[in-house]
Design an enzyme around this catalytic site. Structure first.
Site, PDB file in Angstrom:
ATOM      1  N   GLY A 105       3.753   2.554 -34.426  1.00 24.23           N
ATOM      2  CA  GLY A 105       2.302   2.688 -34.374  1.00 24.23           C
ATOM      3  C   GLY A 105       1.742   3.541 -35.503  1.00 24.23           C
ATOM      4  N   THR A 106       2.411   4.624 -35.806  1.00 28.97           N
ATOM      5  CA  THR A 106       1.921   5.509 -36.871  1.00 28.97           C
ATOM      6  C   THR A 106       1.857   4.763 -38.194  1.00 28.97           C
ATOM      7  OG1 THR A 106       2.879   7.411 -35.735  1.00 28.97           O
ATOM      8  CG2 THR A 106       2.396   7.684 -38.080  1.00 28.97           C
TER       9      THR A 106
ATOM     10  N   ASN B 278      -5.136   7.321 -25.792  1.00 24.99           N
ATOM     11  CA  ASN B 278      -3.821   7.745 -25.306  1.00 24.99           C
ATOM     12  C   ASN B 278      -3.869   8.953 -24.385  1.00 24.99           C
ATOM     13  OD1 ASN B 278      -4.567   8.454 -28.128  1.00 24.99           O
ATOM     14  ND2 ASN B 278      -2.985   9.999 -27.856  1.00 24.99           N
TER      15      ASN B 278
ATOM     16  N   GLN C  12      -1.840   1.845 -27.031  1.00 25.73           N
ATOM     17  CA  GLN C  12      -1.840   2.186 -25.605  1.00 25.73           C
ATOM     18  C   GLN C  12      -2.407   1.047 -24.758  1.00 25.73           C
ATOM     19  OE1 GLN C  12      -0.491   4.740 -24.081  1.00 25.73           O
ATOM     20  NE2 GLN C  12       0.040   5.951 -25.871  1.00 25.73           N
TER      21      GLN C  12
ATOM     22  N   HIS D   6       7.745   0.845 -28.436  1.00 27.11           N
ATOM     23  CA  HIS D   6       8.280   1.769 -27.419  1.00 27.11           C
ATOM     24  C   HIS D   6       7.258   2.144 -26.354  1.00 27.11           C
ATOM     25  CE1 HIS D   6       6.825   5.948 -28.643  1.00 27.11           C
ATOM     26  NE2 HIS D   6       6.481   5.261 -29.718  1.00 27.11           N
TER      27      HIS D   6
ATOM     28  N   THR E 123      14.426  -3.432 -45.632  1.00 29.95           N
ATOM     29  CA  THR E 123      15.211  -4.362 -44.821  1.00 29.95           C
ATOM     30  C   THR E 123      14.673  -4.380 -43.391  1.00 29.95           C
ATOM     31  OG1 THR E 123      17.149  -3.919 -46.164  1.00 29.95           O
ATOM     32  CG2 THR E 123      17.546  -4.880 -43.975  1.00 29.95           C
TER      33      THR E 123
ATOM     34  N   CYS F  73       2.560  13.643 -29.369  1.00 32.60           N
ATOM     35  CA  CYS F  73       3.127  13.546 -30.705  1.00 32.60           C
ATOM     36  C   CYS F  73       3.327  14.881 -31.381  1.00 32.60           C
ATOM     37  CB  CYS F  73       2.254  12.668 -31.565  1.00 32.60           C
ATOM     38  SG  CYS F  73       0.580  12.933 -31.182  1.00 32.60           S
TER      39      CYS F  73
HETATM   40  N1  PLP Z   1      -1.515   5.318 -31.574  1.00 32.71           N
HETATM   41  C1  PLP Z   1      -1.583   5.707 -30.288  1.00 32.71           C
HETATM   42  C2  PLP Z   1      -2.824   5.446 -29.521  1.00 32.71           C
HETATM   43  C3  PLP Z   1      -0.477   6.323 -29.683  1.00 32.71           C
HETATM   44  O1  PLP Z   1      -0.555   6.706 -28.405  1.00 32.71           O
HETATM   45  C4  PLP Z   1       0.682   6.542 -30.451  1.00 32.71           C
HETATM   46  C5  PLP Z   1       1.855   7.252 -29.878  1.00 32.71           C
HETATM   47  O2  PLP Z   1       1.734   8.197 -29.113  1.00 32.71           O
HETATM   48  C6  PLP Z   1       0.699   6.120 -31.790  1.00 32.71           C
HETATM   49  C7  PLP Z   1      -0.414   5.510 -32.311  1.00 32.71           C
HETATM   50  C8  PLP Z   1       1.906   6.325 -32.650  1.00 32.71           C
HETATM   51  O3  PLP Z   1       2.885   5.370 -32.342  1.00 32.71           O
HETATM   52  P1  PLP Z   1       4.416   5.601 -32.770  1.00 32.71           P
HETATM   53  O4  PLP Z   1       4.974   6.588 -31.829  1.00 32.71           O
HETATM   54  O5  PLP Z   1       5.035   4.244 -32.619  1.00 32.71           O
HETATM   55  O6  PLP Z   1       4.413   6.039 -34.187  1.00 32.71           O
END
Ligand code: PLP
Length: 380
Positions: free
Chosen positions: A74-75, A146, A176, A198, A234, A322
Protein backbone atom coordinates in the site's frame (compact mmCIF):
# COMPACT_ATOMS: atom_id res chain seq x y z
CA UNK A 1 -0.50 -14.08 34.30
CA UNK A 2 -0.80 -13.61 30.56
CA UNK A 3 -3.85 -15.19 28.93
CA UNK A 4 -3.43 -18.29 26.78
CA UNK A 5 -6.26 -17.53 24.40
CA UNK A 6 -5.76 -14.69 21.96
CA UNK A 7 -8.49 -12.43 20.64
CA UNK A 8 -6.83 -10.83 17.62
CA UNK A 9 -8.70 -7.58 16.98
CA UNK A 10 -6.05 -5.76 14.96
CA UNK A 11 -7.00 -6.78 11.43
CA UNK A 12 -6.71 -3.22 10.13
CA UNK A 13 -3.01 -3.52 10.94
CA UNK A 14 -2.62 -6.90 9.26
CA UNK A 15 -4.54 -10.11 8.70
CA UNK A 16 -3.55 -13.77 8.86
CA UNK A 17 -2.67 -15.33 5.52
CA UNK A 18 -5.73 -17.24 4.32
CA UNK A 19 -5.36 -20.92 3.43
CA UNK A 20 -6.14 -20.27 -0.22
CA UNK A 21 -3.32 -17.73 -0.47
CA UNK A 22 -0.84 -20.05 1.25
CA UNK A 23 -1.76 -22.84 -1.17
CA UNK A 24 -1.44 -20.59 -4.20
CA UNK A 25 1.98 -19.40 -3.07
CA UNK A 26 3.59 -22.72 -2.20
CA UNK A 27 4.41 -23.93 -5.75
CA UNK A 28 5.94 -20.58 -6.64
CA UNK A 29 8.59 -20.98 -3.98
CA UNK A 30 9.89 -24.46 -4.86
CA UNK A 31 8.62 -25.37 -8.34
CA UNK A 32 8.02 -22.22 -10.36
CA UNK A 33 10.85 -20.13 -9.02
CA UNK A 34 12.12 -18.81 -12.34
CA UNK A 35 12.35 -15.14 -13.08
CA UNK A 36 9.09 -14.56 -14.96
CA UNK A 37 10.75 -12.36 -17.58
CA UNK A 38 12.89 -15.30 -18.75
CA UNK A 39 12.46 -17.23 -21.99
CA UNK A 40 12.36 -20.86 -20.87
CA UNK A 41 9.39 -23.00 -19.95
CA UNK A 42 9.58 -22.43 -16.19
CA UNK A 43 9.76 -18.68 -16.74
CA UNK A 44 6.74 -18.85 -19.05
CA UNK A 45 4.80 -20.92 -16.52
CA UNK A 46 5.64 -18.44 -13.76
CA UNK A 47 4.61 -15.59 -16.04
CA UNK A 48 1.28 -17.31 -16.63
CA UNK A 49 0.61 -17.32 -12.89
CA UNK A 50 1.22 -13.56 -12.83
CA UNK A 51 -1.06 -13.06 -15.82
CA UNK A 52 -3.80 -15.09 -14.11
CA UNK A 53 -3.38 -13.00 -10.95
CA UNK A 54 -3.60 -9.85 -13.03
CA UNK A 55 -6.96 -10.99 -14.39
CA UNK A 56 -8.26 -11.63 -10.88
CA UNK A 57 -7.08 -8.27 -9.53
CA UNK A 58 -8.57 -6.48 -12.54
CA UNK A 59 -11.94 -8.05 -11.85
CA UNK A 60 -11.65 -7.25 -8.14
CA UNK A 61 -10.77 -3.61 -8.77
CA UNK A 62 -12.94 -2.95 -11.82
CA UNK A 63 -10.14 -2.35 -14.28
CA UNK A 64 -8.66 -3.89 -17.39
CA UNK A 65 -5.85 -6.40 -16.71
CA UNK A 66 -3.42 -4.08 -18.49
CA UNK A 67 -4.23 -1.33 -15.99
CA UNK A 68 -2.96 -3.33 -12.99
CA UNK A 69 0.55 -2.53 -11.72
CA UNK A 70 1.85 -4.93 -9.09
CA UNK A 71 3.58 -3.09 -6.25
CA UNK A 72 5.34 -3.81 -2.99
CA UNK A 73 2.22 -2.91 -0.97
CA UNK A 74 0.00 0.00 0.00
CA UNK A 75 2.74 2.47 0.85
CA UNK A 76 4.39 1.98 -2.52
CA UNK A 77 1.11 2.27 -4.43
CA UNK A 78 0.22 5.47 -2.56
CA UNK A 79 3.65 6.98 -3.15
CA UNK A 80 3.61 5.96 -6.79
CA UNK A 81 0.26 7.69 -7.27
CA UNK A 82 1.13 10.97 -5.57
CA UNK A 83 4.87 11.28 -6.19
CA UNK A 84 4.80 9.54 -9.57
CA UNK A 85 2.08 11.89 -10.77
CA UNK A 86 3.88 14.93 -9.41
CA UNK A 87 7.15 13.87 -11.05
CA UNK A 88 5.28 13.52 -14.33
CA UNK A 89 3.04 16.56 -14.28
CA UNK A 90 4.41 18.92 -11.62
CA UNK A 91 1.76 21.20 -10.18
CA UNK A 92 -0.04 20.96 -6.87
CA UNK A 93 -0.96 17.81 -4.95
CA UNK A 94 -4.10 17.68 -2.79
CA UNK A 95 -5.27 15.19 -0.18
CA UNK A 96 -7.58 14.96 2.81
CA UNK A 97 -6.30 15.54 6.34
CA UNK A 98 -7.09 11.95 7.36
CA UNK A 99 -5.04 10.15 4.71
CA UNK A 100 -2.61 7.45 5.73
CA UNK A 101 0.93 8.78 6.14
CA UNK A 102 1.83 7.07 2.85
CA UNK A 103 -0.25 9.77 1.12
CA UNK A 104 -0.12 12.61 3.63
CA UNK A 105 3.66 12.77 3.92
CA UNK A 106 4.35 12.89 0.17
CA UNK A 107 1.67 15.58 -0.25
CA UNK A 108 3.11 17.65 2.59
CA UNK A 109 6.66 17.07 1.38
CA UNK A 110 5.67 18.34 -2.06
CA UNK A 111 4.11 21.46 -0.55
CA UNK A 112 0.58 20.33 -1.42
CA UNK A 113 -2.80 21.25 0.02
CA UNK A 114 -4.44 19.30 2.84
CA UNK A 115 -8.23 19.42 2.98
CA UNK A 116 -10.16 19.50 6.28
CA UNK A 117 -12.66 16.88 7.45
CA UNK A 118 -15.78 17.28 9.58
CA UNK A 119 -16.24 16.08 13.16
CA UNK A 120 -17.26 12.63 11.92
CA UNK A 121 -14.05 12.28 9.93
CA UNK A 122 -15.57 12.77 6.48
CA UNK A 123 -13.91 15.05 3.95
CA UNK A 124 -15.37 18.56 3.83
CA UNK A 125 -16.50 18.92 0.20
CA UNK A 126 -16.62 22.71 0.37
CA UNK A 127 -13.05 22.82 1.62
CA UNK A 128 -12.12 20.43 -1.18
CA UNK A 129 -13.73 22.68 -3.80
CA UNK A 130 -11.78 25.62 -2.37
CA UNK A 131 -8.52 23.67 -2.74
CA UNK A 132 -9.06 22.84 -6.41
CA UNK A 133 -7.87 24.99 -9.30
CA UNK A 134 -5.98 24.81 -12.60
CA UNK A 135 -2.68 24.06 -10.86
CA UNK A 136 -3.79 20.80 -9.24
CA UNK A 137 -2.43 17.65 -10.89
CA UNK A 138 -3.38 14.92 -8.39
CA UNK A 139 -6.05 14.60 -5.71
CA UNK A 140 -5.87 11.70 -3.25
CA UNK A 141 -8.83 10.79 -1.05
CA UNK A 142 -9.05 7.40 0.63
CA UNK A 143 -12.12 5.16 0.34
CA UNK A 144 -12.16 4.10 4.01
CA UNK A 145 -10.10 5.47 6.86
CA UNK A 146 -7.73 3.14 8.70
CA UNK A 147 -8.42 4.55 12.18
CA UNK A 148 -12.12 5.38 12.30
CA UNK A 149 -13.29 3.11 9.47
CA UNK A 150 -15.28 6.02 8.03
CA UNK A 151 -16.11 5.65 4.33
CA UNK A 152 -15.46 8.73 2.21
CA UNK A 153 -17.86 10.10 -0.44
CA UNK A 154 -15.60 9.31 -3.38
CA UNK A 155 -18.22 9.88 -6.10
CA UNK A 156 -18.79 13.42 -4.84
CA UNK A 157 -15.05 13.98 -4.57
CA UNK A 158 -14.70 12.85 -8.20
CA UNK A 159 -17.47 15.23 -9.28
CA UNK A 160 -15.74 18.14 -7.57
CA UNK A 161 -12.40 17.23 -9.18
CA UNK A 162 -13.88 16.80 -12.66
CA UNK A 163 -15.60 20.17 -12.49
CA UNK A 164 -13.00 22.34 -10.70
CA UNK A 165 -9.72 20.65 -11.72
CA UNK A 166 -10.45 18.52 -14.80
CA UNK A 167 -6.75 18.21 -15.59
CA UNK A 168 -6.10 16.47 -12.24
CA UNK A 169 -6.13 12.71 -11.71
CA UNK A 170 -7.98 11.21 -8.76
CA UNK A 171 -6.26 8.60 -6.61
CA UNK A 172 -7.99 6.59 -3.93
CA UNK A 173 -6.26 4.56 -1.25
CA UNK A 174 -8.59 1.56 -1.02
CA UNK A 175 -6.27 -0.38 1.29
CA UNK A 176 -8.75 -0.53 4.18
CA UNK A 177 -11.84 -0.62 1.99
CA UNK A 178 -11.21 -3.74 -0.05
CA UNK A 179 -12.23 -6.42 2.48
CA UNK A 180 -15.51 -4.61 3.11
CA UNK A 181 -16.65 -2.60 0.10
CA UNK A 182 -17.22 -3.22 -3.59
CA UNK A 183 -14.15 -1.27 -4.65
CA UNK A 184 -14.72 -2.10 -8.32
CA UNK A 185 -17.87 0.00 -8.38
CA UNK A 186 -17.19 2.57 -5.65
CA UNK A 187 -13.80 3.47 -7.10
CA UNK A 188 -14.92 3.36 -10.73
CA UNK A 189 -14.64 7.16 -10.67
CA UNK A 190 -10.93 7.07 -9.71
CA UNK A 191 -7.96 7.10 -12.09
CA UNK A 192 -5.62 5.43 -9.61
CA UNK A 193 -6.55 2.86 -6.92
CA UNK A 194 -4.17 1.29 -4.43
CA UNK A 195 -4.66 -1.89 -2.39
CA UNK A 196 -2.42 -4.00 -0.18
CA UNK A 197 -2.62 -7.80 0.06
CA UNK A 198 -1.89 -8.19 3.78
CA UNK A 199 -5.04 -6.28 4.70
CA UNK A 200 -7.26 -8.94 3.14
CA UNK A 201 -5.71 -12.33 3.84
CA UNK A 202 -2.81 -12.08 1.41
CA UNK A 203 0.92 -11.87 2.11
CA UNK A 204 2.80 -8.80 3.27
CA UNK A 205 4.88 -6.68 0.92
CA UNK A 206 2.69 -6.95 -2.16
CA UNK A 207 -0.12 -4.85 -3.53
CA UNK A 208 -1.63 -3.43 -6.67
CA UNK A 209 -2.13 0.00 -8.14
CA UNK A 210 -4.73 0.50 -10.86
CA UNK A 211 -3.38 3.00 -13.37
CA UNK A 212 -6.17 3.68 -15.83
CA UNK A 213 -5.31 3.69 -19.48
CA UNK A 214 -4.08 7.15 -20.50
CA UNK A 215 -3.08 8.26 -16.99
CA UNK A 216 0.56 9.30 -17.06
CA UNK A 217 2.85 8.61 -14.10
CA UNK A 218 6.61 8.65 -13.72
CA UNK A 219 8.03 5.47 -12.22
CA UNK A 220 9.65 5.63 -8.81
CA UNK A 221 11.84 2.60 -9.53
CA UNK A 222 13.93 2.42 -12.68
CA UNK A 223 15.55 -0.73 -13.97
CA UNK A 224 14.31 -3.69 -15.96
CA UNK A 225 11.11 -1.96 -17.04
CA UNK A 226 8.64 -4.49 -15.62
CA UNK A 227 4.97 -3.52 -15.24
CA UNK A 228 4.80 -1.30 -18.32
CA UNK A 229 7.95 0.45 -17.15
CA UNK A 230 6.11 1.72 -14.07
CA UNK A 231 7.59 -0.67 -11.53
CA UNK A 232 10.95 -2.16 -12.29
CA UNK A 233 12.14 -5.13 -10.26
CA UNK A 234 11.71 -8.88 -10.46
CA UNK A 235 8.09 -9.78 -9.80
CA UNK A 236 7.19 -11.19 -6.40
CA UNK A 237 5.39 -14.02 -8.19
CA UNK A 238 4.45 -15.95 -5.05
CA UNK A 239 3.18 -12.82 -3.36
CA UNK A 240 1.20 -11.80 -6.42
CA UNK A 241 -0.40 -15.25 -6.71
CA UNK A 242 -1.17 -15.18 -2.97
CA UNK A 243 -2.78 -11.77 -3.25
CA UNK A 244 -4.98 -12.89 -6.13
CA UNK A 245 -6.09 -16.00 -4.25
CA UNK A 246 -6.99 -13.85 -1.24
CA UNK A 247 -8.84 -11.40 -3.47
CA UNK A 248 -10.89 -14.29 -4.88
CA UNK A 249 -11.87 -15.25 -1.33
CA UNK A 250 -12.94 -11.66 -0.70
CA UNK A 251 -15.02 -11.54 -3.88
CA UNK A 252 -16.71 -14.82 -2.98
CA UNK A 253 -17.39 -14.20 0.69
CA UNK A 254 -17.42 -10.43 1.19
CA UNK A 255 -21.20 -9.96 1.35
CA UNK A 256 -21.64 -12.75 3.88
CA UNK A 257 -18.65 -11.66 5.98
CA UNK A 258 -19.77 -8.03 6.02
CA UNK A 259 -23.15 -9.06 7.38
CA UNK A 260 -21.68 -11.42 9.99
CA UNK A 261 -18.92 -9.08 11.12
CA UNK A 262 -21.08 -5.94 11.24
CA UNK A 263 -23.26 -7.80 13.75
CA UNK A 264 -20.24 -8.86 15.78
CA UNK A 265 -18.72 -5.37 15.62
CA UNK A 266 -22.02 -3.89 16.84
CA UNK A 267 -22.14 -6.33 19.73
CA UNK A 268 -18.57 -5.42 20.64
CA UNK A 269 -18.98 -1.63 20.39
CA UNK A 270 -22.41 -1.58 22.05
CA UNK A 271 -21.18 -3.85 24.82
CA UNK A 272 -18.26 -1.53 25.60
CA UNK A 273 -20.40 1.62 25.38
CA UNK A 274 -22.91 0.09 27.79
CA UNK A 275 -20.27 -1.06 30.27
CA UNK A 276 -17.82 1.84 30.23
CA UNK A 277 -19.05 5.33 31.14
CA UNK A 278 -17.49 8.41 29.50
CA UNK A 279 -16.69 6.57 26.27
CA UNK A 280 -16.95 8.30 22.90
CA UNK A 281 -17.40 6.36 19.70
CA UNK A 282 -15.65 8.21 16.87
CA UNK A 283 -17.42 9.00 13.61
CA UNK A 284 -20.81 7.47 12.86
CA UNK A 285 -21.37 3.73 13.01
CA UNK A 286 -23.54 3.72 9.88
CA UNK A 287 -20.76 5.34 7.87
CA UNK A 288 -18.05 2.85 8.82
CA UNK A 289 -16.74 -0.30 7.22
CA UNK A 290 -18.14 -3.39 8.90
CA UNK A 291 -15.02 -4.54 10.72
CA UNK A 292 -14.19 -1.33 12.48
CA UNK A 293 -14.88 -0.17 16.04
CA UNK A 294 -13.06 2.89 17.29
CA UNK A 295 -13.59 4.37 20.73
CA UNK A 296 -12.04 6.99 22.98
CA UNK A 297 -12.05 6.54 26.76
CA UNK A 298 -11.86 9.66 28.86
CA UNK A 299 -9.18 9.78 31.51
CA UNK A 300 -6.85 6.99 30.38
CA UNK A 301 -3.92 6.54 28.05
CA UNK A 302 -4.10 4.06 25.20
CA UNK A 303 -0.61 2.77 25.79
CA UNK A 304 -1.47 1.61 29.32
CA UNK A 305 -4.76 0.12 28.12
CA UNK A 306 -3.10 -1.82 25.30
CA UNK A 307 -0.64 -3.22 27.81
CA UNK A 308 -3.43 -4.54 30.06
CA UNK A 309 -5.36 -5.88 27.07
CA UNK A 310 -2.33 -7.71 25.75
CA UNK A 311 -1.84 -9.32 29.12
CA UNK A 312 -5.41 -10.56 28.92
CA UNK A 313 -4.91 -11.88 25.38
CA UNK A 314 -6.70 -9.08 23.52
CA UNK A 315 -4.60 -7.64 20.70
CA UNK A 316 -5.69 -4.24 19.42
CA UNK A 317 -4.17 -0.86 18.66
CA UNK A 318 -4.68 2.78 19.46
CA UNK A 319 -4.61 4.37 16.09
CA UNK A 320 -2.87 3.29 12.94
CA UNK A 321 -0.27 0.61 13.08
CA UNK A 322 2.49 2.02 11.03
CA UNK A 323 4.53 4.03 13.45
CA UNK A 324 7.29 2.46 15.39
CA UNK A 325 5.09 1.31 18.25
CA UNK A 326 5.30 4.68 19.95
CA UNK A 327 1.88 6.24 20.34
CA UNK A 328 2.02 9.46 18.37
CA UNK A 329 -1.07 11.62 18.72
CA UNK A 330 -3.43 10.65 15.93
CA UNK A 331 -3.53 13.16 13.06
CA UNK A 332 -6.93 11.71 12.16
CA UNK A 333 -8.50 12.46 15.53
CA UNK A 334 -6.81 15.88 15.60
CA UNK A 335 -8.34 16.67 12.19
CA UNK A 336 -11.75 15.65 13.58
CA UNK A 337 -11.35 18.16 16.40
CA UNK A 338 -10.58 15.78 19.28
CA UNK A 339 -8.44 17.29 22.00
CA UNK A 340 -5.22 15.52 22.94
CA UNK A 341 -6.63 14.18 26.20
CA UNK A 342 -9.54 12.36 24.62
CA UNK A 343 -7.56 11.32 21.53
CA UNK A 344 -4.91 9.94 23.87
CA UNK A 345 -7.37 7.35 25.14
CA UNK A 346 -8.33 5.89 21.77
CA UNK A 347 -8.75 2.20 21.03
CA UNK A 348 -9.13 0.65 17.57
CA UNK A 349 -10.68 -2.80 17.49
CA UNK A 350 -10.66 -4.16 13.96
CA UNK A 351 -12.33 -7.43 13.04
CA UNK A 352 -11.38 -9.69 10.15
CA UNK A 353 -12.68 -12.70 8.25
CA UNK A 354 -11.32 -15.05 10.94
CA UNK A 355 -12.82 -13.15 13.88
CA UNK A 356 -15.26 -15.32 15.84
CA UNK A 357 -17.88 -14.76 18.56
CA UNK A 358 -15.38 -15.96 21.14
CA UNK A 359 -12.99 -13.10 20.29
CA UNK A 360 -15.71 -10.57 21.00
CA UNK A 361 -16.69 -12.40 24.20
CA UNK A 362 -13.09 -12.25 25.38
CA UNK A 363 -12.76 -8.55 24.54
CA UNK A 364 -16.01 -7.73 26.33
CA UNK A 365 -14.89 -9.67 29.38
CA UNK A 366 -11.63 -7.73 29.55
CA UNK A 367 -11.96 -4.15 28.24
CA UNK A 368 -14.46 -2.61 30.73
CA UNK A 369 -12.48 -3.94 33.65
CA UNK A 370 -9.16 -2.75 32.22
CA UNK A 371 -10.50 0.78 31.67
CA UNK A 372 -11.98 0.85 35.18
CA UNK A 373 -8.65 -0.25 36.68
CA UNK A 374 -6.72 2.43 34.83
CA UNK A 375 -9.21 5.08 35.87
CA UNK A 376 -9.01 3.93 39.47
CA UNK A 377 -5.20 4.15 39.39
CA UNK A 378 -5.47 7.51 37.66
CA UNK A 379 -3.14 6.45 34.85
CA UNK A 380 -4.07 9.31 32.70
N1 PLP B 1 -3.03 2.96 3.37
C1 PLP B 1 -3.81 2.63 4.42
C2 PLP B 1 -5.16 3.21 4.52
C3 PLP B 1 -3.34 1.71 5.37
O1 PLP B 1 -4.13 1.38 6.40
C4 PLP B 1 -2.05 1.17 5.22
C5 PLP B 1 -1.49 0.25 6.24
O2 PLP B 1 -1.69 0.39 7.44
C6 PLP B 1 -1.28 1.56 4.12
C7 PLP B 1 -1.80 2.45 3.22
C8 PLP B 1 0.10 1.02 3.91
O3 PLP B 1 0.04 -0.29 3.40
P1 PLP B 1 1.31 -1.27 3.49
O4 PLP B 1 1.38 -1.74 4.89
O5 PLP B 1 0.98 -2.37 2.53
O6 PLP B 1 2.49 -0.49 3.05
Amino acid sequence: MASDSIAYLDNAASTPLCVEAAEAMAPLHRELYANPTGAHRMARDTRRKIDDARDVMAEALGSEPGEIVFTGGGTEGDNMAVVGRHMQAGGVTVCSAIEHHAVLEPVEHLGGRVVAVDAAGVIDLEALAAALDDDVTVVSVMLANNETGMVQPLAQVAEAVRSAAPQAVLHTDAVQAFPWLDVASLAACADLISVSAHKFGGPKGVGALVVRDGVELSPLLLGGGQERGLRSGTHNAAGIAGMAAAAEVVLKSRAEQVERLARLRDRLADGILAAVPSTVETGQRSGKVAGSAHLCFEGIESEALLFLLEDAGVYASAASSCSSGAQDPSHVLAAMGYDRMLAGGSLRLSLGYETADADVDQALAVIPDAVARLRAYGTG
